[in-house]
Each structure stands twice: as structure tokens, then as C-alpha cells.
Design a protein around this motif. Structure first.
Motif, mmCIF file in Angstrom:
data_model
loop_
_atom_site.group_PDB
_atom_site.id
_atom_site.type_symbol
_atom_site.label_atom_id
_atom_site.label_comp_id
_atom_site.label_asym_id
_atom_site.label_seq_id
_atom_site.Cartn_x
_atom_site.Cartn_y
_atom_site.Cartn_z
ATOM 1 N N GLN A 291 0.844 -1.194 0.000
ATOM 2 C CA GLN A 291 0.000 0.000 0.000
ATOM 3 C C GLN A 291 0.877 1.242 0.000
ATOM 4 N N ILE A 292 0.964 1.907 -1.133
ATOM 5 C CA ILE A 292 1.735 3.135 -1.244
ATOM 6 C C ILE A 292 0.810 4.321 -0.967
ATOM 7 N N ALA A 293 1.328 5.313 -0.276
ATOM 8 C CA ALA A 293 0.520 6.490 0.056
ATOM 9 C C ALA A 293 1.325 7.751 -0.208
ATOM 10 N N THR A 294 0.622 8.820 -0.580
ATOM 11 C CA THR A 294 1.237 10.137 -0.676
ATOM 12 C C THR A 294 0.738 10.982 0.485
ATOM 13 N N CYS A 295 1.530 11.977 0.867
ATOM 14 C CA CYS A 295 1.151 12.792 2.019
ATOM 15 C C CYS A 295 1.943 14.098 1.993
ATOM 16 N N VAL A 296 1.311 15.161 2.471
ATOM 17 C CA VAL A 296 2.031 16.409 2.712
ATOM 18 C C VAL A 296 1.690 16.854 4.130
ATOM 19 N N TYR A 297 2.741 17.222 4.872
ATOM 20 C CA TYR A 297 2.603 17.665 6.265
ATOM 21 C C TYR A 297 3.196 19.063 6.340
ATOM 22 N N ALA A 298 2.384 20.028 6.766
ATOM 23 C CA ALA A 298 2.827 21.424 6.798
ATOM 24 C C ALA A 298 2.543 22.013 8.171
ATOM 25 N N VAL A 299 3.397 22.937 8.599
ATOM 26 C CA VAL A 299 3.244 23.614 9.888
ATOM 27 C C VAL A 299 3.192 25.118 9.645
ATOM 28 N N HIS A 300 2.184 25.771 10.256
ATOM 29 C CA HIS A 300 2.042 27.227 10.149
ATOM 30 C C HIS A 300 2.389 27.861 11.488
ATOM 31 N N ASP A 301 3.292 28.839 11.444
ATOM 32 C CA ASP A 301 3.656 29.621 12.623
ATOM 33 C C ASP A 301 3.257 31.067 12.343
ATOM 34 N N PRO A 302 2.313 31.634 13.124
ATOM 35 C CA PRO A 302 1.851 32.999 12.828
ATOM 36 C C PRO A 302 2.946 34.048 12.948
ATOM 37 N N ASN A 303 3.981 33.741 13.709
ATOM 38 C CA ASN A 303 5.069 34.705 13.844
ATOM 39 C C ASN A 303 5.955 34.757 12.612
ATOM 40 N N GLU A 304 5.935 33.710 11.796
ATOM 41 C CA GLU A 304 6.797 33.640 10.622
ATOM 42 C C GLU A 304 6.047 33.934 9.322
ATOM 43 N N GLY A 305 4.714 33.769 9.306
ATOM 44 C CA GLY A 305 3.934 34.072 8.110
ATOM 45 C C GLY A 305 4.229 33.160 6.939
ATOM 46 N N GLU A 427 -7.166 44.538 17.228
ATOM 47 C CA GLU A 427 -6.735 44.842 18.583
ATOM 48 C C GLU A 427 -6.668 43.617 19.473
ATOM 49 N N LEU A 428 -7.304 42.520 19.028
ATOM 50 C CA LEU A 428 -7.281 41.287 19.815
ATOM 51 C C LEU A 428 -6.013 40.471 19.577
ATOM 52 N N PHE A 429 -5.178 40.879 18.619
ATOM 53 C CA PHE A 429 -3.973 40.126 18.276
ATOM 54 C C PHE A 429 -2.758 41.049 18.398
ATOM 55 N N HIS A 430 -1.832 40.671 19.260
ATOM 56 C CA HIS A 430 -0.631 41.485 19.483
ATOM 57 C C HIS A 430 0.575 40.577 19.638
ATOM 58 N N ASN A 431 1.754 41.113 19.327
ATOM 59 C CA ASN A 431 3.034 40.433 19.533
ATOM 60 C C ASN A 431 4.006 41.392 20.205
ATOM 61 N N ALA A 432 4.852 40.839 21.078
ATOM 62 C CA ALA A 432 5.934 41.620 21.677
ATOM 63 C C ALA A 432 7.101 40.684 21.921
ATOM 64 N N ALA A 433 8.342 41.191 21.766
ATOM 65 C CA ALA A 433 9.522 40.338 21.916
ATOM 66 C C ALA A 433 10.653 41.125 22.539
ATOM 67 N N LEU A 434 11.523 40.413 23.262
ATOM 68 C CA LEU A 434 12.672 41.032 23.922
ATOM 69 C C LEU A 434 13.852 40.082 23.811
ATOM 70 N N ASP A 435 14.997 40.588 23.301
ATOM 71 C CA ASP A 435 16.239 39.812 23.271
ATOM 72 C C ASP A 435 16.892 39.861 24.637
ATOM 73 N N LEU A 436 17.266 38.689 25.157
ATOM 74 C CA LEU A 436 17.901 38.582 26.461
ATOM 75 C C LEU A 436 19.398 38.364 26.281
ATOM 76 N N ARG A 487 15.713 34.685 23.717
ATOM 77 C CA ARG A 487 14.689 35.647 23.298
ATOM 78 C C ARG A 487 13.374 35.313 23.999
ATOM 79 N N LEU A 488 12.705 36.338 24.474
ATOM 80 C CA LEU A 488 11.390 36.220 25.112
ATOM 81 C C LEU A 488 10.336 36.738 24.141
ATOM 82 N N GLY A 489 9.302 35.941 23.916
ATOM 83 C CA GLY A 489 8.215 36.367 23.042
ATOM 84 C C GLY A 489 6.870 36.263 23.748
ATOM 85 N N LEU A 490 6.044 37.312 23.624
ATOM 86 C CA LEU A 490 4.686 37.332 24.167
ATOM 87 C C LEU A 490 3.718 37.513 23.009
ATOM 88 N N ARG A 491 2.647 36.767 23.040
ATOM 89 C CA ARG A 491 1.633 36.888 21.976
ATOM 90 C C ARG A 491 0.255 36.700 22.579
#
Length: 554
Positions: A291-305, A427-436, A487-491
């Protein structure tokens, strides 16, 4: 009419031996005849021509040429009727016909005297046979009495008549009906299994809107192994999966269910897409090497777009930008699952706000009359003008590609939209980041930064304090066990607060039970006890990310 082909079925008759002009030819078979005891046998070349076969009493019966047409028809074991004239009056019916349908008066039009011909859809053929001089047949027609017949109407040359011959095919028709019933039940079982193994309700991530459609092939097509899934990974990330087991029926659906379950398990490990595909490749070969199968697996990260994906022989992902331009992901990054011996890699395709991605199986774009690349191009053109909600886009794409209820293959479509948010919704979606930078001042800076950001986002005091505590523990864990860069990230989304700390060390933390005398080892336990969920993963650069989430009050 040629009745000689029925002679083998007539009791007590024998076709005459064919004349032999060439003595070297093979002689016709002769029957043996009983003769009075003591009568000498004659030589073969002086033997008299027999006039027929033995009867039950051992005496010769009548030869076929000595019988009249009526006698021949009367001896046939199947229903036969002779009709004459433009109104098809009954001229003769044999005993087998009367046994099957009852006596029929002669001289009466068939439309009045033979209602069974109407039920068998034979009456309309009689005029056609007379006009064209060509036989006509209706196959496996059922009577009200429950029998099934195949009826042939043959013109009688020079007689302005039609011979109606009915063959009883009840047993064959019943066997065919049972076979169709069995096949229908088998298909219904496969469809039920297939649908039960697909997600009953899609997970809906905060940052994406998703819809999917599965349509089994038509009644003449066996159910295949098309499947899809949506898996929330935490920290705002989402895995998207679609695949196709190259088989039919219950077996393909069962293999599909095992692969889907395995994908969900592997996804919880938060591995890169190509590593998930690599694990699936090994598992597919273990489940069933055929049984041969095809597949695609993708990951979405909102910080990377973007979508990071790995494809095992599957069709390319299509992404429609906000301006209507359709981008096509690169070719598959490896062969189908179950082939083995290949090191898979990951690719990327942009999925910015306002864009729509489509993942699909070959049933949507593959046609026997054209190359599959032409089908993908047709899908891309249809996607250019497909607007609306994800479910509306699904339906429009299926209609545009001409997929109907009688389509000859399964179809699965997964539509993913990354909406562009404006106004109050944004206004319900925000990002903030700080390099440590590390050092003893890193933890106080992180706490101060988190306090200011969470206050500006107008969180309740209790949630703000929990967020600051979680930030402090994650940063302390990274300072003690990790390496720069940190790095510290808040979302925040409309449903949750996400806190994430990344560093350069790839050793993942684990929760353990600290002893009373231990001075460390309680940070992850504290995080697990106060947060809604937490987790960790390795990052592409060789480091790690540790995160936690808090559900917002609704």
C-alpha cells in the motif's frame, strides 16, 4: 428460419451427416444402432445412411429434416411464440411458452393476448423488427411473477412475421442482484469506515480559518484512502495534513486510519515536517508494503507568516495571495510513503495575512483525458477567483473542476485562510519580543518587560500576575540550562496568551518531581500547574523553544 442449431436440444432427433465430397476429410460421427441378435454387421463403406438417433426403445427416431417447423418449435425447452402481420397476431405458442405464461389464443393481436410482452418491454420492438428486418433483444427483464427473461425478436423472412424467443435467466439475474447488493454493502461499509476515520470536527486555530470537504467516488468507484487533518501544536502553531492511500475499499480506508493516527502522535512530538514524513515512511512500509501512500505535512507559525512543509510524492500546495496571485509550492520533497531509502527535506511557502492555501488529493485534478499538470493549472485558475469563507472556497473549487456525485475517484480538499485583521478585530492580536543578553539582569528585565506588555494589553490583574510568574520561570530555566542567543516572546490572540522563550541549546526540559532539599528543578512543575498548557520543541537553528499558554476569560 434456421432451426438446425436447436437440434442438439431436441429429444429423439439427429442432424443428417454432412455429405463428403473429399474422402480424406474427417467423417461425421455416427450413432450406433441396435440390431436384431444374429444379424451380421455391414462394412463401414456399405453401411446404410441412418435416418435418426435411437429413441428410448432403441429404435431410430425422426431426422430433423423430417420434422415440421411447428414440431421443432414444440420440442424446444424454452418459450417461443410466432406472431404474424402488421398487428402481430398470435400464430403459435409452444408448450414451454404456455407453461411459463399460460395459454394464449391464436389470431388475436399480441398487444391484447400477451400482456407479458408489454411487461418485458417487447411490444415496442415488434414494429422495429418488421421494418428493419433486424433482430432485437431485451436483456434480463423481470416479470410480475418474479421471473427474469432475455427476449429476442427475430424477423421471419418472406412471412411478414416475428419469432419471439424468451430465455429464462432468473437464476443469473438473481445472482447478479445478490452481487450488486453485496458490492453496495461493501461500498457503504467502506464509506462509513472512511468517514468515521476522518476528523468529525476540524480544530480551529486562533490565527487561521479552516474548512475541508471529502467526497467519495460514484457508485461505480470503490472508496479510496483520501484523508486530511488539522492539529494544533501549541504556541499558536498549527499542523495541516492531507494524504491519499493508493488503494480501494476497506483495506485502503483502514491503512489511512492508521496513518492519520500516527501523524497525530508524531505531531505531538513537535518535530520538523520532514522528520514526521520520515517516520511515516517507515511506518507505512511496516503496515503494508503493498500500500503506497502520498502525504504532505505542513506547519504554520503565525510569527513567521509561512508554511514549512514536507511532501511525500503529493501534489503541490497552492497559495492565493490577497491580490489574487496564485503561488505553487515546489515539487514534492521526496517519494511516496512506504518506498523507503530516501532522506526527506522540508520546504517553505509564504502564507501572509489575507492569503488562502489549498491542499488537495489527486481526485480533484486528475482526469484520464489530460495530464495531471493541466488539472493542477485548472485548479490554480479556479483559485484565482475563489473568494469567501473557506467552506465557500471548497465548494467553488469542486464545482469548477467538474466534480459530481458520480465522479470516478475520491476527492479531499483542505482550505486554509490566514485572515488580514483590521480595526477592532486587529486589537485582539498582538506580539511583543525582547532579546535577552544573559547575566544577572536578564531575569529582572524580562519580568519588567512582561509586566509592562501585559498591562498595556489590559489583562486582568490575576492573569497578568500569572503571566509574569510564568515569564520569570521560563527565563530562569533558559538562563540556567540554555545558551545564547535567548529571546522572550509574548503573543495574545482573541482566545489565549502565549509566552515563549528560545535559546541556543537543544536539550528539551522535562517535568520532574523535585526533592524537598533540591534548590532547583521546580520551574517546569510550576509552569505546568499554573498554565493551561505547556510544551517545548527544537528549533531549526539548533536550539529550542519552551512555551506555555493561558486561556483568556470569555
Amino acid at each position: 428460419m434456421n432451426f438446425t442449431r436447436w437440434s442438439a436440444r431436441l429429444p429423439g432427433t439427429q442432424r443428417r451427416a454432412a455429405a463428403r465430397d473429399d474422402r480424406s476429410s474427417v467423417p461425421a460421427a455416427r450413432a450406433e444402432y441396435a440390431r436384431p441378435e444374429g444379424t451380421p454387421a455391414q462394412p463401414d463403406d456399405a453401411a446404410p445412411e441412418p435416418s435418426g438417433t435411437d429413441t428410448a426403445e432403441g429404435l431410430p427416431g425422426p431426422a430433423l429434416d423430417d420434422l415440421s417447423a411447428r414440431e421443432i418449435l414444440g420440442r424446444l425447452p424454452v418459450p417461443v411464440a410466432l406472431l404474424h402481420g402488421p398487428d402481430h397476431r398470435v400464430a403459435y405458442v409452444n408448450d414451454a411458452y404456455e407453461a411459463a405464461f399460460g395459454p394464449r389464443p391464436t389470431g388475436v393481436p399480441a398487444a391484447e393476448a400477451m400482456p407479458e410482452l408489454d411487461r418485458l418491454s417487447v411490444l415496442p420492438l415488434l414494429d422495429q423488427v418488421l421494418r428493419s428486418g433486424t433482430p432485437r433483444t431485451v436483456k434480463s427483464r423481470r416479470t410480475t411473477e418474479g421471473g427474469s427473461y432475455t427476449v429476442t425478436c427475430t424477423p421471419i423472412a418472406g412471412e411478414d412475421g416475428v419469432l419471439v424467443y424468451a430465455a429464462d435467466v432468473t437464476d443469473h439475474a438473481e445472482a447478479a442482484r445478490r452481487l450488486r447488493t453485496s458490492e453496495r454493502r461493501h461500498r457503504e461499509t467502506a464509506v462509513t469506515l472512511q468517514r468515521s476515520l476522518l476528523p468529525q470536527e476540524l480544530e480551529q486555530p486562533d490565527d487561521l480559518r479552516i474548512a475541508a470537504t471529502y467526497q467519495p467516488g460514484g457508485t461505480d468507484a470503490a472508496v479510496g484512502g483520501d484523508w486530511y487533518d488539522v492539529i494544533t501544536l501549541g504556541a499558536g502553531r498549527t499542523a495541516l495534513v492531507i494524504g491519499d492511500v493508493m488503494g480501494r475499499g476497506v483495506r485502503a480506508a483502514a491503512v489511512m486510519g492508521q496513518l492519520r493516527t500516527a501523524v497525530r502522535a508524531y505531531a505531538r512530538l513537535d518535530l520538523p515536517p520532514h522528520e514526521v514524513i520520515q517516520l511515516l515512511d517507515v511506518l507505512a512500509a511496516e503496515i503494508d508494503a503493498s500500500q503506497i501512500a502520498t502525504c504532505v505535512y505542513a506547519v504554520h507559525d503565525p510569527n513567521e507568516g509561512q508554511l514549512v512543509y514536507a511532501s511525500a510524492g503529493h501534489l503541490p500546495i497552492l497559495v492565493r495571495d490577497e491580490d489574487g496571485t496564485v503561488q505553487r509550492a515546489a515539487d514534492p520533497t521526496g517519494p511516496p510513503l512506504g518506498t523507503g531509502g530516501w532522506v526527506h527535506t522540508s520546504g517553505t511557502i509564504a502564507l501572509p495575512p489575507g492569503s488562502t492555501a489549498v491542499l488537495y488529493t489527486d481526485g480533484l485534478v486528475e482526469r484520464r483525458s489530460e495530464d495531471i499538470d493541466e488539472g493542477v493549472a485548472s485548479l490554480a485558475r479556479a483559485l484565482e477567483g475563489a473568494k469567501g469563507s473557506p467552506q465557500v472556497v471548497c465548494d467553488r473549487l469542486i464545482r469548477s473542476l467538474g466534480v459530481t456525485a458520480e465522479h470516478d475517484d475520491d476527492v479531499a480538499v483542505l482550505v486554509v485562510q490566514h485572515p488580514a485583521r483590521t480595526g477592532a478585530n486587529a486589537e485582539l492580536f498582538h506580539n511583543a519580543a525582547l532579546d535577552l543578553l544573559g547575566g544577572i539582569e536578564a531575569a529582572p528585565r524580562a519580568r519588567a518587560f512582561a509586566t509592562g506588555v501585559l498591562t498595556s494589553w489590559r489583562f486582568p490583574v490575576e492573569l497578568r500576575d500569572l503571566g509574569v510568574l510564568a515569564t520569570s520561570e521560563l527565563v530562569a530555566n533558559s538562563l540556567q540550562h540554555g545558551t545564547p542567543p535567548m529571546r522572550l516572546g509574548l503573543r495574545r490572540t482573541d482566545r489565549r496568551l502565549i509566552i515563549e522563550v528560545t535559546d541556543g541549546d537543544d536539550h528539551l526540559p522535562r517535568r520532574r518531581q523535585a526533592e524537598p532539599a533540591d534548590e532547583a528543578g521546580r520551574g517546569i512543575s510550576i509552569i505546568a500547574s499554573i498554565a493551561t498548557s505547556w510544551g517545548s520543541r527544537r528549533t531549526p537553528g539548533g536550539g529550542k523553544a519552551v512555551w506555555c499558554e493561558f486561556a483568556l476569560p470569555q
